[in-house]
Design an enzyme around this catalytic site. Structure first.
Site, PDB file in Angstrom:
ATOM      1  N   ASN A   9       2.239  -6.981  80.645  1.00 59.05           N
ATOM      2  CA  ASN A   9       1.991  -5.591  80.264  1.00 59.05           C
ATOM      3  C   ASN A   9       1.912  -4.798  81.565  1.00 59.05           C
ATOM      4  OD1 ASN A   9       1.063  -3.161  79.329  1.00 59.05           O
ATOM      5  ND2 ASN A   9      -0.959  -3.913  78.706  1.00 59.05           N
ATOM      6  N   TRP A  10       3.008  -4.115  81.852  1.00 60.87           N
ATOM      7  CA  TRP A  10       3.073  -3.409  83.141  1.00 60.87           C
ATOM      8  C   TRP A  10       2.217  -2.155  83.159  1.00 60.87           C
ATOM      9  CZ3 TRP A  10       8.964  -3.319  84.850  1.00 60.87           C
ATOM     10  CH2 TRP A  10       9.413  -4.640  85.000  1.00 60.87           C
ATOM     11  N   LYS A  11       1.805  -1.690  81.966  1.00 59.31           N
ATOM     12  CA  LYS A  11       1.043  -0.431  81.861  1.00 59.31           C
ATOM     13  C   LYS A  11       1.826   0.701  82.547  1.00 59.31           C
ATOM     14  CE  LYS A  11      -3.068  -3.215  81.477  1.00 59.31           C
ATOM     15  NZ  LYS A  11      -4.514  -3.341  81.641  1.00 59.31           N
ATOM     16  N   HIS A  98      -3.560  -1.669  72.064  1.00 62.70           N
ATOM     17  CA  HIS A  98      -4.218  -2.116  73.300  1.00 62.70           C
ATOM     18  C   HIS A  98      -5.542  -1.369  73.465  1.00 62.70           C
ATOM     19  CE1 HIS A  98      -5.031  -2.676  77.545  1.00 62.70           C
ATOM     20  NE2 HIS A  98      -4.249  -3.743  77.494  1.00 62.70           N
ATOM     21  N   GLU A 100      -6.830   0.057  75.862  1.00 66.68           N
ATOM     22  CA  GLU A 100      -6.704   1.344  76.566  1.00 66.68           C
ATOM     23  C   GLU A 100      -6.197   2.427  75.624  1.00 66.68           C
ATOM     24  OE1 GLU A 100      -4.365  -0.220  79.791  1.00 66.68           O
ATOM     25  OE2 GLU A 100      -6.103  -1.380  80.436  1.00 66.68           O
ATOM     26  N   GLU A 170      -8.138  -9.666  73.774  1.00 65.70           N
ATOM     27  CA  GLU A 170      -8.382  -9.209  75.141  1.00 65.70           C
ATOM     28  C   GLU A 170      -9.783  -8.611  75.231  1.00 65.70           C
ATOM     29  OE1 GLU A 170      -4.456  -8.233  77.294  1.00 65.70           O
ATOM     30  OE2 GLU A 170      -4.995  -6.502  76.092  1.00 65.70           O
ATOM     31  N   GLY A 176      -8.590  -6.067  83.799  1.00 65.39           N
ATOM     32  CA  GLY A 176      -8.491  -5.382  85.080  1.00 65.39           C
ATOM     33  C   GLY A 176      -9.736  -5.492  85.940  1.00 65.39           C
ATOM     34  N   SER A 216      -7.449 -10.399  82.905  1.00 61.66           N
ATOM     35  CA  SER A 216      -7.480 -11.023  84.229  1.00 61.66           C
ATOM     36  C   SER A 216      -6.892 -12.437  84.253  1.00 61.66           C
ATOM     37  CB  SER A 216      -8.901 -11.008  84.804  1.00 61.66           C
ATOM     38  OG  SER A 216      -9.352  -9.665  84.973  1.00 61.66           O
ATOM     39  N   GLY A 237      -1.746  -8.332  82.567  1.00 62.08           N
ATOM     40  CA  GLY A 237      -1.599  -6.987  83.118  1.00 62.08           C
ATOM     41  C   GLY A 237      -1.268  -7.028  84.597  1.00 62.08           C
ATOM     42  N   GLY A 238      -2.299  -6.888  85.437  1.00 58.53           N
ATOM     43  CA  GLY A 238      -2.098  -6.764  86.887  1.00 58.53           C
ATOM     44  C   GLY A 238      -1.209  -7.839  87.478  1.00 58.53           C
TER      45      GLY A 238
HETATM   46  P1  PGA Z   1      -5.251  -7.553  83.232  1.00 59.11           P
HETATM   47  O1  PGA Z   1      -4.783  -6.699  81.943  1.00 59.11           O
HETATM   48  O2  PGA Z   1      -4.470  -8.822  83.210  1.00 59.11           O
HETATM   49  O3  PGA Z   1      -4.927  -6.673  84.399  1.00 59.11           O
HETATM   50  O4  PGA Z   1      -6.726  -7.780  83.069  1.00 59.11           O
HETATM   51  C1  PGA Z   1      -4.529  -7.331  80.734  1.00 59.11           C
HETATM   52  C2  PGA Z   1      -4.131  -6.303  79.699  1.00 59.11           C
HETATM   53  O5  PGA Z   1      -4.719  -5.227  79.655  1.00 59.11           O
HETATM   54  O6  PGA Z   1      -3.212  -6.547  78.888  1.00 59.11           O
END
Ligand code: PGA
Length: 253
Positions: A9-11, A98, A100, A170, A176, A216, A237-238
């Site tokens: 997930n590149w966001k 998600h 967010e 998640e 993050g 994470s 994500g990251g």
């Molecule tokens: P993260 O994000 O791996 O940076 O914690 C995961 C996500 O939000 O899908």
């Protein structure tokens, strides 16, 4: 069908040019180094879907996801992106709900249900996200909180529709933050969610549901998370923003 899946997930990161480089690197590294049958998904910004889906078209393992879509099919919804548009640029998957989106853009259980319905009707594959905030984790009622997200978001679907949905757990406190759920915490939730699905749809459908863990996930913790019996992969994500790190996560499945 229960599949192993590693989804990035590149966001809201990467220019088109940088995103195309990242995607090409991942496609090549996965082709050269990963010989299993997990599906690899790149959740890229809307603006990158057309170009990156052309890059993945020649790959048997890597495909492309959008990170969101409208619950509406078309019309006067300025700034929104429909499932038809996503299909037309080669998206196969759509990440829905998600945390967010839920937290910053007001997406309720009812909205994520509508979005999932729209995605299914378009024959795209939803990756439905759920997970509890820190206060709920600390309060101790986290299993019921996330089970309710499934009940409210998904359990109105027929068994046939439900079986097309991938679920990503998640925990918000792990996204993050560098704080990962321990394998025990991930397994506890995933087993509880699978049991919750079994109680509603039956054991066979529960056993065939892919449950991803996110929060994470890194190359150095992926293997122990993915070795949990009810964890079928990850939403990353990251660590999905670097080709080497992400490929190592893929290889850990
Ligand atoms: P993260 O994000 O791996 O940076 O914690 C995961 C996500 O939000 O899908």
């Amino acid at each position: 069908m229960r599949h192993k899946i590693v989804a990035g997930n590149w966001k809201m990161n990467k220019s088109l040019e940088a995103g195309m480089s990242l995607a090409s690197e991942v496609i090549n590294m996965v082709a050269d180094e990963y010989h299993g049958n997990a599906q690899v998904v790149l959740g890229v910004p809307f603006t990158h879907l057309s170009a990156i889906s052309k890059l993945t078209a020649g790959s048997t393992k890597v495909s492309v996801a959008a990170q969101n879509c409208s619950q509406f099919l078309s019309g006067a919804y300025t700034g929104e992106i429909s499932v038809e548009m996503l299909q037309s640029v080669g998206a196969e998957w759509v990440i829905i709900g998600h945390s967010e989106r839920r937290e910053y853009f007001g997406e309720t259980d009812a909205i994520v249900h509508e979005k999932t319905k729209t995605v299914l009707a378009a024959n795209l594959k939803p990756i439905f996200c759920c997970g509890e905030p820190l206060a709920i984790r600390e309060g101790g009622d986290y299993l019921n909180y996330v089970k309710a997200q499934l009940t409210n978001g998904l359990f109105a679907f027929s068994a046939e529709d439900f079986s097309k949905i991938v679920i990503a757990y998640e925990p918000i406190w792990a996204i993050g933050t560098g704080l990962t759920a321990s394998p025990e915490q991930a397994q506890e939730m995933h087993a509880a969610l699978r049991a919750h699905i079994a109680a509603h749809y039956g054991q066979e459908i529960a056993d065939n549901t892919s449950l991803l863990y996110g929060g994470s996930v890194k190359a150095n913790n992926a293997k122990e998370l993915f070795s949990c019996p009810d964890v079928d992969g990850g939403l990353v994500g990251g660590a999905a923003l670097q080709s080497r790190e992400f490929t190592e996560i893929v290889k850990a499945i």
